[in-house]
Design a protein around this motif. Structure first.
Motif, PDB file in Angstrom:
ATOM      1  N   THR A   1      23.567   9.352  36.864  1.00  0.00           N
ATOM      2  CA  THR A   1      24.654   8.885  36.007  1.00  0.00           C
ATOM      3  C   THR A   1      25.796   9.893  36.026  1.00  0.00           C
ATOM      4  O   THR A   1      25.605  11.072  36.333  1.00  0.00           O
ATOM      5  CB  THR A   1      24.160   8.607  34.565  1.00  0.00           C
ATOM      6  N   LEU A   2      26.984   9.386  35.695  1.00  0.00           N
ATOM      7  CA  LEU A   2      28.187  10.222  35.685  1.00  0.00           C
ATOM      8  C   LEU A   2      28.591  10.457  34.238  1.00  0.00           C
ATOM      9  O   LEU A   2      28.758   9.499  33.477  1.00  0.00           O
ATOM     10  CB  LEU A   2      29.319   9.485  36.418  1.00  0.00           C
ATOM     11  N   VAL A   3      28.737  11.727  33.855  1.00  0.00           N
ATOM     12  CA  VAL A   3      29.092  12.060  32.470  1.00  0.00           C
ATOM     13  C   VAL A   3      30.172  13.145  32.464  1.00  0.00           C
ATOM     14  O   VAL A   3      30.457  13.754  33.495  1.00  0.00           O
ATOM     15  CB  VAL A   3      27.861  12.570  31.677  1.00  0.00           C
ATOM     16  N   ALA A   4      30.741  13.382  31.284  1.00  0.00           N
ATOM     17  CA  ALA A   4      31.615  14.543  31.124  1.00  0.00           C
ATOM     18  C   ALA A   4      30.715  15.776  31.105  1.00  0.00           C
ATOM     19  O   ALA A   4      29.626  15.741  30.517  1.00  0.00           O
ATOM     20  CB  ALA A   4      32.396  14.433  29.824  1.00  0.00           C
ATOM     21  N   ALA A   5      31.171  16.851  31.733  1.00  0.00           N
ATOM     22  CA  ALA A   5      30.334  18.055  31.793  1.00  0.00           C
ATOM     23  C   ALA A   5      29.986  18.547  30.394  1.00  0.00           C
ATOM     24  O   ALA A   5      28.901  19.085  30.167  1.00  0.00           O
ATOM     25  CB  ALA A   5      31.046  19.142  32.595  1.00  0.00           C
ATOM     26  N   GLY A   6      30.887  18.312  29.444  1.00  0.00           N
ATOM     27  CA  GLY A   6      30.628  18.716  28.059  1.00  0.00           C
ATOM     28  C   GLY A   6      29.488  17.952  27.408  1.00  0.00           C
ATOM     29  O   GLY A   6      29.035  18.314  26.317  1.00  0.00           O
ATOM     30  N   GLN A   7      29.031  16.897  28.048  1.00  0.00           N
ATOM     31  CA  GLN A   7      27.870  16.156  27.527  1.00  0.00           C
ATOM     32  C   GLN A   7      26.548  16.765  27.989  1.00  0.00           C
ATOM     33  O   GLN A   7      25.485  16.279  27.619  1.00  0.00           O
ATOM     34  CB  GLN A   7      27.935  14.692  27.968  1.00  0.00           C
ATOM     35  N   CYS A   8      26.627  17.796  28.834  1.00  0.00           N
ATOM     36  CA  CYS A   8      25.413  18.415  29.386  1.00  0.00           C
ATOM     37  C   CYS A   8      25.132  19.735  28.676  1.00  0.00           C
ATOM     38  O   CYS A   8      26.007  20.586  28.579  1.00  0.00           O
ATOM     39  CB  CYS A   8      25.617  18.739  30.865  1.00  0.00           C
ATOM     40  N   THR A   9      23.911  19.909  28.196  1.00  0.00           N
ATOM     41  CA  THR A   9      23.504  21.197  27.631  1.00  0.00           C
ATOM     42  C   THR A   9      22.324  21.716  28.429  1.00  0.00           C
ATOM     43  O   THR A   9      21.281  21.050  28.509  1.00  0.00           O
ATOM     44  CB  THR A   9      23.069  21.036  26.156  1.00  0.00           C
ATOM     45  N   LYS A  10      22.494  22.890  29.001  1.00  0.00           N
ATOM     46  CA  LYS A  10      21.423  23.477  29.805  1.00  0.00           C
ATOM     47  C   LYS A  10      20.291  23.951  28.892  1.00  0.00           C
ATOM     48  O   LYS A  10      20.541  24.595  27.873  1.00  0.00           O
ATOM     49  CB  LYS A  10      21.987  24.668  30.585  1.00  0.00           C
ATOM     50  N   VAL A  11      19.057  23.606  29.270  1.00  0.00           N
ATOM     51  CA  VAL A  11      17.889  24.103  28.533  1.00  0.00           C
ATOM     52  C   VAL A  11      16.838  24.582  29.531  1.00  0.00           C
ATOM     53  O   VAL A  11      16.961  24.337  30.739  1.00  0.00           O
ATOM     54  CB  VAL A  11      17.258  23.025  27.601  1.00  0.00           C
ATOM     55  N   ASP A  12      15.810  25.230  29.013  1.00  0.00           N
ATOM     56  CA  ASP A  12      14.693  25.737  29.788  1.00  0.00           C
ATOM     57  C   ASP A  12      14.084  24.631  30.661  1.00  0.00           C
ATOM     58  O   ASP A  12      13.644  23.605  30.136  1.00  0.00           O
ATOM     59  CB  ASP A  12      13.657  26.244  28.768  1.00  0.00           C
ATOM     60  N   ALA A  13      14.032  24.865  31.953  1.00  0.00           N
ATOM     61  CA  ALA A  13      13.568  23.829  32.883  1.00  0.00           C
ATOM     62  C   ALA A  13      12.056  23.663  32.885  1.00  0.00           C
ATOM     63  O   ALA A  13      11.527  22.767  33.533  1.00  0.00           O
ATOM     64  CB  ALA A  13      14.060  24.153  34.290  1.00  0.00           C
ATOM     65  N   GLU A  14      11.344  24.522  32.171  1.00  0.00           N
ATOM     66  CA  GLU A  14       9.880  24.438  32.165  1.00  0.00           C
ATOM     67  C   GLU A  14       9.356  23.295  31.309  1.00  0.00           C
ATOM     68  O   GLU A  14       8.175  22.966  31.341  1.00  0.00           O
ATOM     69  CB  GLU A  14       9.284  25.748  31.627  1.00  0.00           C
ATOM     70  N   VAL A  15      10.210  22.713  30.487  1.00  0.00           N
ATOM     71  CA  VAL A  15       9.744  21.695  29.544  1.00  0.00           C
ATOM     72  C   VAL A  15       9.737  20.319  30.215  1.00  0.00           C
ATOM     73  O   VAL A  15      10.519  20.073  31.137  1.00  0.00           O
ATOM     74  CB  VAL A  15      10.643  21.720  28.284  1.00  0.00           C
ATOM     75  N   SER A  16       8.836  19.429  29.787  1.00  0.00           N
ATOM     76  CA  SER A  16       8.771  18.116  30.428  1.00  0.00           C
ATOM     77  C   SER A  16      10.025  17.308  30.105  1.00  0.00           C
ATOM     78  O   SER A  16      10.489  17.285  28.967  1.00  0.00           O
ATOM     79  CB  SER A  16       7.510  17.374  29.974  1.00  0.00           C
ATOM     80  N   PRO A  17      10.602  16.639  31.119  1.00  0.00           N
ATOM     81  CA  PRO A  17      11.835  15.875  30.896  1.00  0.00           C
ATOM     82  C   PRO A  17      11.667  14.809  29.809  1.00  0.00           C
ATOM     83  O   PRO A  17      12.590  14.570  29.026  1.00  0.00           O
ATOM     84  CB  PRO A  17      12.109  15.220  32.253  1.00  0.00           C
ATOM     85  N   ALA A  18      10.492  14.175  29.736  1.00  0.00           N
ATOM     86  CA  ALA A  18      10.288  13.106  28.742  1.00  0.00           C
ATOM     87  C   ALA A  18      10.472  13.649  27.338  1.00  0.00           C
ATOM     88  O   ALA A  18      11.026  12.988  26.453  1.00  0.00           O
ATOM     89  CB  ALA A  18       8.894  12.502  28.899  1.00  0.00           C
TER      90      ALA A  18
END
Ligand code: APR
Ligand code: ZN
Ligand code: ZN
Length: 361
Positions: free
Chosen positions: A138-155
Motif C-alpha cells: 500500500t501507498l501511504v504518507a511517510a508520516g503514517q509510518c512508525t518504526k518499531v522493533d522488528a522482532e514482534v509478530s506483525p499480527a
C-alpha cells in the motif's frame, strides 16, 4: 512504475467485498510504499463497506496494519526501506493550532498519500482511513509510518494501528488512570478489553468489566479485569458503586457508543471521577440528562480520539511492554486469516465471536 498487487475492495453499498488486482504507484515526495505483513479486521472497515462513512466507492479496505517499508519518495526522513513499521491513520500536520499548542492528537489537518491507488482500469480507490492495507502493498504518507522493533509478530504489531491503541490510550492517555484507581469499562469488545489492559498497565487496583455477553466478560477477566458485571442481569451503575465502596469508579470508560451506556458511564463515576467516551455513537443518537446532575456531579467527561495517542511515543513503548511480557497483545488476536477471508471475518465480528481477525500475508 506502478506495481500490481492483490487488494480487498468494497465496490458498492452493502456488496460483499472482493479481492482484485490493484495498482500501487511509486512513492511521490513524502510518501512510502509498504509491504503489508498483517492487517486486522476492524468495525470501521465494515462501516465503509455498508456505506456508513461516505459513498466514495470503491474502497480499498484495511487500516490496522504493520509491514516493511519497501521504498520511499523524495524528502522522506521518517523511515528508510527495510524498516518494520506500524501504520497510523492520523499523520498530523505539525502546523495547525492544535499541533502548535502541543496537542497534535486534536489535529484535524491530517494527511495521507496524495496520489491514488487504482483498479487495473484506472478507477481511483479510496483507501480506508487513508491506509488501505488489506493489500499486499500500500501507498501511504511517510508520516503514517512508525518504526518499531522488528522482532514482534506483525499480527500483534498491526493491532496497535487502531482498535487496541484506541482502548489502551483511552485508559492511559485520556483517562489518566493512576496506580490504585478503580476503573470500570462498559463494553468489552476489542476496544474495551484494550482499555482493561491499559488500566492494568497503569496500576489500577480494581477493574470492573461490564458487558451483556458472558463470553466477553470471561475474556475481559483473562485480560486483567478484577470483577465482571453482566448488565443484562444487574444494574451496572449499582453494581459498580457496590464494588467501589458506594462511590463509583475513579475512571469509567464507555466502549459501546449507545445512549444507555453513555448514561450508565455518566452515573457510574465517583463524584470527582472521569468519564472517557471511546465508543462512537451514530448521528441520530441523543442523551438527555438532568442539568443538576451535570452540574452537581463534578468530575469530567472526555472523548478519546484514537486513544489520544502519539504514535511515535506510544507504539514503540507498547511494543516494548509486549516484548517484556507486561502487555499481552497476542490475547487480542482471535484468529489469523487470508486476504480472501475478510467477508467471513465481518460475519464473525458481527456475531460477536471474535476480538480480532487478522489477515496475515
Ligand atoms: N451494555 C454493555 N455492553 C454492550 C452493550 C450494552 N448495552 N451493547 C453492546 N455491548 C458490548 C458487546 O457485547 C461487545 O462486547 O459492547 C462490545 C462492543 O464491542 P465490539 O462490537 O467488538 O466493538 P469494538 O471494536 O470493541 O468497538 C467498540 O469503540 O471505537 C469504538 O467504533 C467503535 O463504537 C465502537 C466501540
Ligand atoms: Zn479501526
Ligand atoms: Zn495539525
Amino acid at each position: 512504475m506502478a506495481q500490481e498487487v492483490r487488494g480487498v475492495i468494497a465496490g458498492g453499498k452493502d456488496e460483499p467485498v472482493r479481492t482484485e488486482t490493484i495498482l500501487v504507484p511509486d512513492p511521490g515526495p513524502g510518501e512510502a510504499v509498504v509491504e503489508v505483513r498483517a492487517c486486522g479486521v476492524c468495525h470501521t472497515d465494515l462501516h465503509y463497506r455498508q456505506g456508513g462513512i461516505n459513498d466514495e466507492f470503491p474502497f480499498l479496505l484495511g487500516h490496522e496494519a504493520a509491514g516493511w517499508v519497501e521504498s520511499v519518495g523524495e524528502g522522506v526522513t521518517e523511515v528508510v526501506p527495510g524498516d518494520f513499521v506500524i501504520l497510523n491513520w492520523r499523520a498530523v500536520c505539525g502546523q495547525c493550532r492544535a499541533c502548535r499548542r502541543g496537542r497534535p492528537w486534536y489535529c484535524f489537518d491530517t494527511h495521507n498519500a496524495r496520489q491514488p491507488m487504482t483498479l487495473k482500469d484506472g478507477t481511483p480507490l479510496s483507501p480506508a482511513l487513508g491506509i488501505g492495507a488489506f493489500a499486499e502493498k500500500t501507498l501511504v504518507a511517510a508520516g503514517q509510518c512508525t518504526k518499531v522493533d522488528a522482532e514482534v509478530s506483525p499480527a500483534v504489531a498491526g493491532l496497535l494501528g487502531c482498535g487496541v491503541m484506541a482502548g489502551i490510550g483511552a485508559a492511559i492517555n485520556t483517562g489518566g488512570v493512576g496506580r490504585g484507581d478503580s476503573v470500570a469499562v462498559i463494553g468489552c469488545g476489542g476496544v474495551g478489553d484494550a482499555a482493561v489492559a491499559g488500566a492494568r498497565l497503569a496500576g489500577a487496583a480494581r477493574i470492573i468489566a461490564v458487558d451483556i455477553d458472558d463470553r466477553k466478560l470471561e475474556t475481559a477477566l483473562k485480560i486483567g479485569a478484577t470483577h465482571s458485571v453482566n448488565s443484562r442481569r444487574e444494574d451496572p451503575v449499582e453494581a459498580i458503586r457496590g464494588l467501589t465502596g458506594g462511590f463509583g469508579a475513579d475512571v469509567v470508560i464507555e466502549a459501546v457508543g449507545r445512549p444507555e451506556t453513555y448514561e450508565q458511564a455518566f452515573y457510574a463515576r465517583d463524584l470527582a471521577g472521569t468519564v472517557v467516551l471511546v465508543g462512537v455513537p451514530t448521528p441520530e443518537m441523543k442523551l438527555e440528562l438532568p442539568l443538576l446532575d451535570v452540574f452537581g456531579r463534578g468530575g469530567s467527561l472526555k472523548s478519546s480520539w484514537y486513544g489520544d495517542c502519539l504514535p511515535s511515543r506510544d507504539f514503540p513503548m507498547l511494543i516494548d511492554l509486549h516484548r517484556q511480557g507486561r502487555l499481552d497483545l497476542g490475547a487480542f488476536v482471535t484468529e489469523t486469516i487470508g486476504l480472501d477471508d475478510v467477508e467471513q471475518a465481518f460475519e464473525r465480528m458481527h456475531a460477536g465471536d471474535v476480538l480480532r481477525s487478522v489477515v496475515v500475508f
